[in-house]
Motif scaffolding. Structure first.
Motif, short mmCIF file in Angstrom:
data_model
loop_
_atom_site.label_atom_id
_atom_site.label_comp_id
_atom_site.label_asym_id
_atom_site.label_seq_id
_atom_site.Cartn_x
_atom_site.Cartn_y
_atom_site.Cartn_z
N UNK A 136 0.86 -1.17 0.00
CA UNK A 136 0.00 0.00 0.00
C UNK A 136 0.91 1.23 0.00
N UNK A 137 0.70 2.13 -0.96
CA UNK A 137 1.53 3.31 -1.09
C UNK A 137 0.67 4.54 -0.78
N UNK A 138 1.05 5.27 0.27
CA UNK A 138 0.32 6.47 0.68
C UNK A 138 0.60 7.63 -0.28
N UNK A 139 -0.17 8.68 -0.15
CA UNK A 139 0.00 9.86 -0.98
C UNK A 139 1.40 10.44 -0.84
N UNK A 140 1.97 10.35 0.37
CA UNK A 140 3.32 10.88 0.59
C UNK A 140 4.41 9.91 0.15
N UNK A 143 -8.29 -6.91 -0.57
CA UNK A 143 -7.22 -5.92 -0.38
C UNK A 143 -7.70 -4.85 0.60
N UNK A 144 -8.99 -4.52 0.56
CA UNK A 144 -9.57 -3.55 1.50
C UNK A 144 -9.47 -4.05 2.94
N UNK A 145 -9.86 -5.29 3.19
CA UNK A 145 -9.81 -5.84 4.55
C UNK A 145 -8.36 -5.92 5.04
N UNK A 146 -7.45 -6.25 4.16
CA UNK A 146 -6.04 -6.24 4.53
C UNK A 146 -5.61 -4.88 5.04
N UNK A 153 -4.14 0.71 7.82
CA UNK A 153 -3.62 1.50 6.71
C UNK A 153 -4.50 2.74 6.58
N UNK A 154 -3.91 3.91 6.77
CA UNK A 154 -4.66 5.15 6.57
C UNK A 154 -4.95 5.32 5.09
N UNK A 155 -6.14 5.81 4.78
CA UNK A 155 -6.48 6.08 3.39
C UNK A 155 -7.52 5.16 2.81
N UNK A 156 -7.88 4.11 3.52
CA UNK A 156 -8.98 3.23 3.12
C UNK A 156 -10.07 3.40 4.18
N UNK A 157 -11.18 4.01 3.79
CA UNK A 157 -12.27 4.28 4.74
C UNK A 157 -13.18 3.07 4.87
N UNK A 158 -13.58 2.49 3.76
CA UNK A 158 -14.41 1.28 3.75
C UNK A 158 -15.71 1.47 4.52
N UNK A 159 -16.40 2.56 4.23
CA UNK A 159 -17.65 2.87 4.93
C UNK A 159 -18.69 1.77 4.86
N UNK A 160 -18.81 1.11 3.72
CA UNK A 160 -19.87 0.09 3.57
C UNK A 160 -19.39 -1.29 3.98
N UNK A 161 -18.16 -1.40 4.44
CA UNK A 161 -17.66 -2.69 4.89
C UNK A 161 -17.36 -3.69 3.78
N UNK A 162 -17.22 -3.20 2.58
CA UNK A 162 -16.89 -4.10 1.47
C UNK A 162 -18.08 -4.62 0.70
N UNK A 194 -5.79 10.76 -2.63
CA UNK A 194 -5.69 11.84 -1.64
C UNK A 194 -6.81 11.82 -0.61
N UNK A 195 -7.99 11.42 -1.04
CA UNK A 195 -9.14 11.37 -0.12
C UNK A 195 -10.12 10.32 -0.63
N UNK A 196 -10.99 9.89 0.27
CA UNK A 196 -11.99 8.89 -0.07
C UNK A 196 -13.42 9.44 -0.03
N UNK A 197 -13.63 10.56 0.64
CA UNK A 197 -14.98 11.13 0.68
C UNK A 197 -14.91 12.61 0.47
#
Length: 107
Positions: free
Chosen positions: A6-10, A24-27, A33-42, A104-107
């Motif tokens: 996972x590669x962050x914006x920085x 990959x989301x659950x991982x 890992x900052x940057x994956x919000x996963x609001x709906x749980x996949x 950069x952002x998810x929402x």
């Protein structure tokens, strides 16, 4: 166990062992890992797990399916040809070495 990077914006990278059968989301979520919000749980309903698959590993995932393709139109950051929803990327041995860049952002 397959390794996903996972590669962050920085440009900070974290490579994690993600069990096969996990997305990959659950991982990302299970490993803070900052940057994956996963609001709906996949559940393919929110597009807050958007990632950009690195060009060097673009051939690893299965092709985008129609429902994911539609949801990618609702990402907070611009959609690109390498955009994917990480909840739809099920980890298999074939994904070992996959590199995903976080937007950069998810929402």
């Amino acid at each position: 166990m397959p390794k996903i990077t996972y590669v962050a914006v920085d440009a900070a990278e974290r490579t994690i062992d993600v069990p096969a059968g996990t997305s990959v989301m659950r991982g990302a979520v299970f490993n803070d890992i900052d940057g994956i919000v996963a609001q709906c749980g996949g559940n393919l309903q929110c597009a807050t797990c958007h990632v950009y698959v690195d060009e060097s590993t673009l051939d690893k995932p299965e092709p985008v399916q129609p429902n994911e393709n539609e949801m990618l139109d609702f990402t907070a950051c611009p959609r690109r040809p390498n955009s994917r929803l990480s909840c739809q990327l099920t980890v298999t041995e074939a994904l070992d070495g996959l590199i995903v860049h976080l937007p950069e952002r998810q929402k």
